[in-house]
Design an enzyme around this catalytic site. Sequence first.
Site, short mmCIF file in Angstrom:
data_model
loop_
_atom_site.label_atom_id
_atom_site.label_comp_id
_atom_site.label_asym_id
_atom_site.label_seq_id
_atom_site.Cartn_x
_atom_site.Cartn_y
_atom_site.Cartn_z
N LYS A 1 20.31 27.65 -33.17
CA LYS A 1 19.87 27.39 -34.35
C LYS A 1 21.38 26.94 -35.52
O LYS A 1 22.29 27.78 -35.69
CB LYS A 1 19.12 28.41 -35.13
CG LYS A 1 18.67 28.08 -36.50
CD LYS A 1 17.42 28.83 -37.17
CE LYS A 1 18.24 30.36 -37.56
NZ LYS A 1 17.13 31.11 -38.09
N HIS B 1 25.25 29.03 -40.00
CA HIS B 1 25.06 28.71 -41.34
C HIS B 1 26.25 28.26 -42.07
O HIS B 1 27.19 28.90 -42.05
CB HIS B 1 24.08 29.74 -42.05
CG HIS B 1 22.94 30.16 -41.35
ND1 HIS B 1 22.94 31.19 -40.61
CD2 HIS B 1 21.60 29.87 -41.64
CE1 HIS B 1 21.74 31.20 -39.89
NE2 HIS B 1 21.05 30.40 -40.57
O1 LIG Z 1 18.17 30.02 -40.44
C1 LIG Z 1 17.30 30.08 -41.07
C2 LIG Z 1 17.12 28.59 -41.49
C3 LIG Z 1 17.04 28.71 -43.23
O2 LIG Z 1 18.27 29.00 -43.64
C4 LIG Z 1 16.55 27.24 -43.57
O3 LIG Z 1 17.38 26.39 -44.15
O4 LIG Z 1 15.43 26.92 -43.71
C5 LIG Z 1 15.88 29.76 -43.77
C6 LIG Z 1 16.44 30.93 -42.87
O5 LIG Z 1 15.47 32.10 -43.42
C7 LIG Z 1 16.32 31.33 -41.59
O6 LIG Z 1 16.79 32.15 -41.03
#
Ligand SMILES: O=C1C[C@@](O)(C(=O)O)C[C@@H](O)[C@@H]1O
Length: 252
Positions: free
Chosen positions: A173, A146
Amino acid sequence: MAQKNLQLGKLTLSNQSKPKIIAPIVATSFADAIKDAQVIDQSDAEIVEWRLDFLTAFTDFEQLADAGKQIKEVINGRPLIVTNRTNVEGGNREYQEREYQESYIALINANVADAIDVEFSREDDVYNELLQICTDANIVLILSHHDFDETPDKNELIFLFAQMAKKKPSIVKVALTPHSREDVMTLMDATLAADNQIDQPIISMSMGLLGQISRIAGATFGSVATFASVGDASAPGQMSVGTLKEIFGSVG
Ligand SMILES: O=C1C[C@@](O)(C(=O)O)C[C@@H](O)[C@@H]1O
């Protein structure tokens, strides 16, 4: 395009079908988490994510597993992803190795987790131990990255996807923050390129209002699932499950 299918509980994720909708539980207590699961059960969400880092405190892993079992029962056969997002990657929890490992292990041993989310920034030994546990228990490991500040350029992103894939998770992801329309295109463009290069299915999104199109159209570029909220969102830019379902119902 190579077809990629992955079994997550009773569902098959695929880069060749409509994206699956994942709804997060962001409750701060076990009791509220179970209530939220009941509300999600009444929605069109196909997968549930339990964000453990929103819980105000949990030191008792038995209690955690008990709550997890109740959530699992309530969500009626939907696969459950368990996520403990640390503050390094925009979550609410300060990283503590023991708590991080033990919470996942408790929920895997209790047959609650169908998948766990492990951050790319975690140390190799922590990652490798969890990967081994997931492999033995036949659980999906989602390796996640992230960035709440920016979107790197396309080549950097393709390199990131490749580095993540090398660690042999089940899914890669990536969630990024855009500052321009170009950044949103970069995320989708790099997802498409990476989907053609790596073996694993991808989940990717450009966060915030600006990035919302990636949560709708991401599947066209290789993202096999999309996060949407029932009640409180877990990240900026998430639409409601109902809105997303309506959109998916009316487009090809
Ligand atoms: O990694 C993700 C994606 C996310 O960050 C989103 O942008 O929708 C939401 C989070 O809960 C999830 O773990």
